[in-house]
Design an enzyme around this catalytic site. Structure first.
Site, PDB file in Angstrom:
ATOM      1  CG  LEU A  20      -2.167  -0.869   1.150  1.00 17.16           C
ATOM      2  CD1 LEU A  20      -2.801  -0.996   2.536  1.00 17.16           C
ATOM      3  CD2 LEU A  20      -3.173  -0.288   0.159  1.00 17.16           C
ATOM      4  CG  ASP A  39      10.065   0.188   3.473  1.00 17.22           C
ATOM      5  OD1 ASP A  39       8.851   0.042   3.259  1.00 17.22           O
ATOM      6  OD2 ASP A  39      10.803  -0.726   3.885  1.00 17.22           O
ATOM      7  CG  ASP A  75      12.552   2.204  14.126  1.00 15.46           C
ATOM      8  OD1 ASP A  75      11.332   2.323  13.884  1.00 15.46           O
ATOM      9  OD2 ASP A  75      12.999   1.435  15.008  1.00 15.46           O
ATOM     10  CB  ILE A  76       8.793   6.293  11.489  1.00 15.56           C
ATOM     11  CG1 ILE A  76       8.176   5.026  10.902  1.00 15.56           C
ATOM     12  CG2 ILE A  76       9.466   7.077  10.375  1.00 15.56           C
ATOM     13  CD1 ILE A  76       7.052   4.441  11.686  1.00 15.56           C
ATOM     14  CG  ASN A 102       1.265   2.197   4.521  1.00 17.34           C
ATOM     15  OD1 ASN A 102       0.168   1.670   4.343  1.00 17.34           O
ATOM     16  ND2 ASN A 102       2.398   1.634   4.111  1.00 17.34           N
ATOM     17  CE1 TYR A 173      -2.365  -4.765  11.217  1.00 17.02           C
ATOM     18  CE2 TYR A 173      -4.505  -5.847  11.071  1.00 17.02           C
ATOM     19  CZ  TYR A 173      -3.553  -5.002  10.549  1.00 17.02           C
ATOM     20  OH  TYR A 173      -3.786  -4.396   9.336  1.00 17.02           O
ATOM     21  CE  LYS A 177      -3.011  -1.347  11.047  1.00 20.42           C
ATOM     22  NZ  LYS A 177      -2.226  -0.240  10.466  1.00 20.42           N
ATOM     23  CB  THR A 207      -0.137  -5.713   1.700  1.00 22.53           C
ATOM     24  OG1 THR A 207      -0.660  -6.268   2.916  1.00 22.53           O
ATOM     25  CG2 THR A 207      -1.038  -4.574   1.230  1.00 22.53           C
TER      26      THR A 207
END
Length: 305
Positions: A20, A39, A75-76, A102, A173, A177, A207
């Site tokens: 995505l 990334d 690394d965000i 994302n 997860y 989310k 994905t």
């Protein structure tokens, strides 16, 4: 001079090396945006995946098509990585207009088999990895607004059907989310005064995270048929939300899959009863059952039954 819906806008997309994120980065570039392609280059479970840089490959694709892009491999989910992501946009292009959060990965287990490390790792990349880039971007936008410079900023967060309804075997997860939805609502309320709009999507697409977990529904169609699960189907809405054309749209959640876009209405108050005093346990139980009988039935958890 770039043309398109996002001409001259500077857009950051996290987790943009594949899936995505890659589709979003390419779609923004096609609409004239200058893109920071973030990334970390890790595997599906968050572990190191080798020396090749997926971000650099996406940058090369954008540049080959005549667009402008720069890679960021930090690394965000760390404060320094998130800060350097924003700095990369500012130092390269002099501004930041849109942030697309994302990045993510999976470590699926049934709850009784879910290790604390797997819980923490998924929370870190999904929830913390949304919070920190948003925090650093929002600080710059607030400073710009306070300095009297106009801000028309956009944030698009990435939730999931698992966050909306839950998904068996994905407790970590689903919780992360769902947390992103709460973060989106708060950020939209706090940042609107500074010219920042914050929305979320709950996409369904093929994905690395979905093609194995939901192999049957994610399979590619035969030649010539509409590929309903192609990640590129999600990107047009993301690009619109990231543009000035979406003026006035904030604090909303959109489910998007194939050619279908749905506005999600979230938690709303249903039937209620007020005694005006404290209930007794047995008494309130009878009332609760009556209220439930007239309430809407929740959507089914993915993978249940």
């Amino acid at each position: 001079m770039p043309v398109g819906l996002c001409a001259e806008r500077v857009v950051v997309v996290t987790g943009a090396g594949r899936g995505l994120g890659r589709a979003h980065a390419l779609a923004f570039a096609a609409e004239g945006a200058r893109v920071v392609v973030n990334d970390l280059g890790v595997g599906l479970d968050g572990t190191a995946a080798g020396a090749d840089s997926p971000a650099a490959q996406v940058v090369a694709e954008i540049e080959a098509a005549g667009g402008a892009a720069v890679a960021h491999g930090g690394d965000i989910a760390t404060s320094e990585g998130a800060a350097s992501l924003v700095r990369t946009a500012l130092e390269t292009y002099g501004r930041l207009d849109t942030l697309v959060n994302n990045a993510g990965f999976l470590r699926d287990r049934m709850l009784v088999n879910l290790d604390e490390d797997d819980w923490d790792a998924v929370m870190r990349v999904h929830l913390k990895g949304h919070f920190l880039p948003l925090k650093h971007a929002a600080a710059w936008w607030r400073a710009e607004a306070k300095a009297g410079r106009p801000v028309a900023a956009r944030v698009i967060n990435t939730s999931s059907g698992a966050g909306l309804l839950g998904s068996v075997g994905q407790g970590n997860y689903s919780a992360a989310k769902a947390g992103i939805l709460g973060l989106t609502a708060v950020a939209a309320a706090e940042m609107g005064r500074y010219g920042v709009q914050v929305n979320a999507i709950a996409p369904a697409a093929r994905t690395r995270m979905t093609e194995e977990t939901f192999a049957a529904t994610m399979a590619a169609p035969g030649e010539g048929a509409f590929d309903e699960m192609a990640p590129e189907n999600v990107s047009p809405l993301v690009v619109w939300l990231g543009s000035t054309a979406s003026e006035g749209v904030t604090g909303r959640v959109f489910e998007v899959e194939a050619g279908k876009v749905t506005v999600m209405e979230g938690w709303r108050r249903g039937p209620s009863a007020d005694k005006g005093a404290r209930w007794a346990p047995g008494e309130v139980g009878e009332v609760a059952l009556k209220l439930l009988a007239s309430a809407e039935v929740p959507g089914a958890v993915y993978g249940a039954g």
